[in-house]
Write a protein that holds these residues in place. Sequence first.
Motif, short mmCIF file in Angstrom:
data_model
loop_
_atom_site.label_atom_id
_atom_site.label_comp_id
_atom_site.label_asym_id
_atom_site.label_seq_id
_atom_site.Cartn_x
_atom_site.Cartn_y
_atom_site.Cartn_z
N TYR A 8 12.52 -1.18 79.16
CA TYR A 8 13.56 -1.11 78.15
C TYR A 8 14.25 0.25 78.23
CZ TYR A 8 11.39 -5.28 76.16
OH TYR A 8 10.89 -6.55 75.99
N GLY A 9 15.57 0.24 78.37
CA GLY A 9 16.34 1.46 78.51
C GLY A 9 16.64 2.14 77.19
N GLY A 10 17.38 3.24 77.26
CA GLY A 10 17.65 4.07 76.10
C GLY A 10 18.35 3.36 74.96
N THR A 11 19.32 2.49 75.28
CA THR A 11 20.01 1.77 74.20
C THR A 11 19.08 0.73 73.57
OG1 THR A 11 20.92 0.22 75.85
CG2 THR A 11 22.31 2.07 75.20
N SER A 12 18.16 0.18 74.35
CA SER A 12 17.23 -0.83 73.83
C SER A 12 16.24 -0.23 72.83
CB SER A 12 16.46 -1.48 74.98
OG SER A 12 17.32 -2.03 75.93
N VAL A 13 15.98 1.08 72.97
CA VAL A 13 15.04 1.76 72.06
C VAL A 13 15.76 2.89 71.32
CG1 VAL A 13 12.97 1.16 73.38
CG2 VAL A 13 14.24 3.24 73.96
#
Length: 411
Positions: A8-13
């Motif tokens: 999960y990338g930065g926007t996802s978290v």
Amino acid sequence: MALYVQKYGGTSVGSVDRIQGVADKVKGFRDAGHDIVVVVSAMSGETNRLIALAKEMQDQPSPREMDVLVSTGEQVTIALLCMALEARGVSARSYTGGQVKILTDDVHMKARIQDIEVERMRADLKQGRVVVVAGFQGVDPDGNITTLGRGGSDTTGVALAAALKADECQIYTDVDGVYTTDPRVVEGAQRMDKITFEEMLEMASLGSKVLQIRSVEFAGKYNVPLRVLHSFQDGPGTLITTEEDDTVEKPVISGIAFNRDEAKLTVLGVPDIPGVASRILGPISRANIEVDMILQNIAADNSTDFTFTVHRNDFAAAQEILQKIKEELGAREIVGNNKIAKVSIVGVGMRSHAGVASKMFDTLAGDNINIQMISTSEIKVSVVIAEKYLELAVRGLHSAFDLDAADTVSE
């Protein structure tokens, strides 16, 4: 049941709410009986915030200390996600790259993975835990924290999937798969159900931003099935695999990639003698400037015009180098153009179909777009054109190769 590595990338978290959404998704997989290893990035904007803090302390911070600093971003995320999972009754344990351990070389800020110890992760999985690992980081043989460079969390996910022999590495991002081209440019762009590693590698190197090149290379090398999925929407995504499906007729072209970050330099009137290319590109290489496309024309007077492209950020530096060696080269003039773009058609179907390049050239000519440079490989044709014609070219090619029709990309 399957073993999945999910990244999960930065926007996802990027917020507490989004981390809780990831926890819900992971819980759904656990409830279905799957074993899950999660790799997370730092929360959106956190790495940039940490870099800005470092710049306030020192103009050129030590690469070692930068790695110590920026690696803390992922450490926050892994702890928060484990807390969210535990709150949902899902047993979870977090690990930094050093705790796993992900062993890298000692090149700070752009380290490469050398080995991964899987025993602790396997033990946790056997006990029914979700393993949550900090992406983007590892440790060198001396125990120093290292980072893998921008996009390194994708590489972490693929490397863990390879080491654990996972059934699939799932990359969750802000798009629902790999498209035939950028939907912001072509309204009729279609999500592909499946694409080969070769095609994805070409598209990533040519400007497609969905996946980092290193992660695709790693997945192809170790034959790790990759799936690109949307973090906040359900759907099948796009599966990236070793070979194309031979049971159905593949489209000749799978996608159109493009890159606006190109600049072109030409050394005019250089004597056509052995070693001239080395004398031009040697100083460029020593300045750590990467060269993309190269074109050499030989005139009747035994002189040559030598043209090459670089990243637009390197344009001024490369031009300055050429001006310094102009007299030594015996060149008549140095000219440059940073208002160009590269457009590429990609597809394994080119191997078995003739006339693909000519169709591309005819399409561009029909839109009155002049081609400045051409480069080809077994599954790709790239052209350099004036930047102002980029979107017109992409739309025309997308239509000419029937990529607007959904049934040409379904498998």
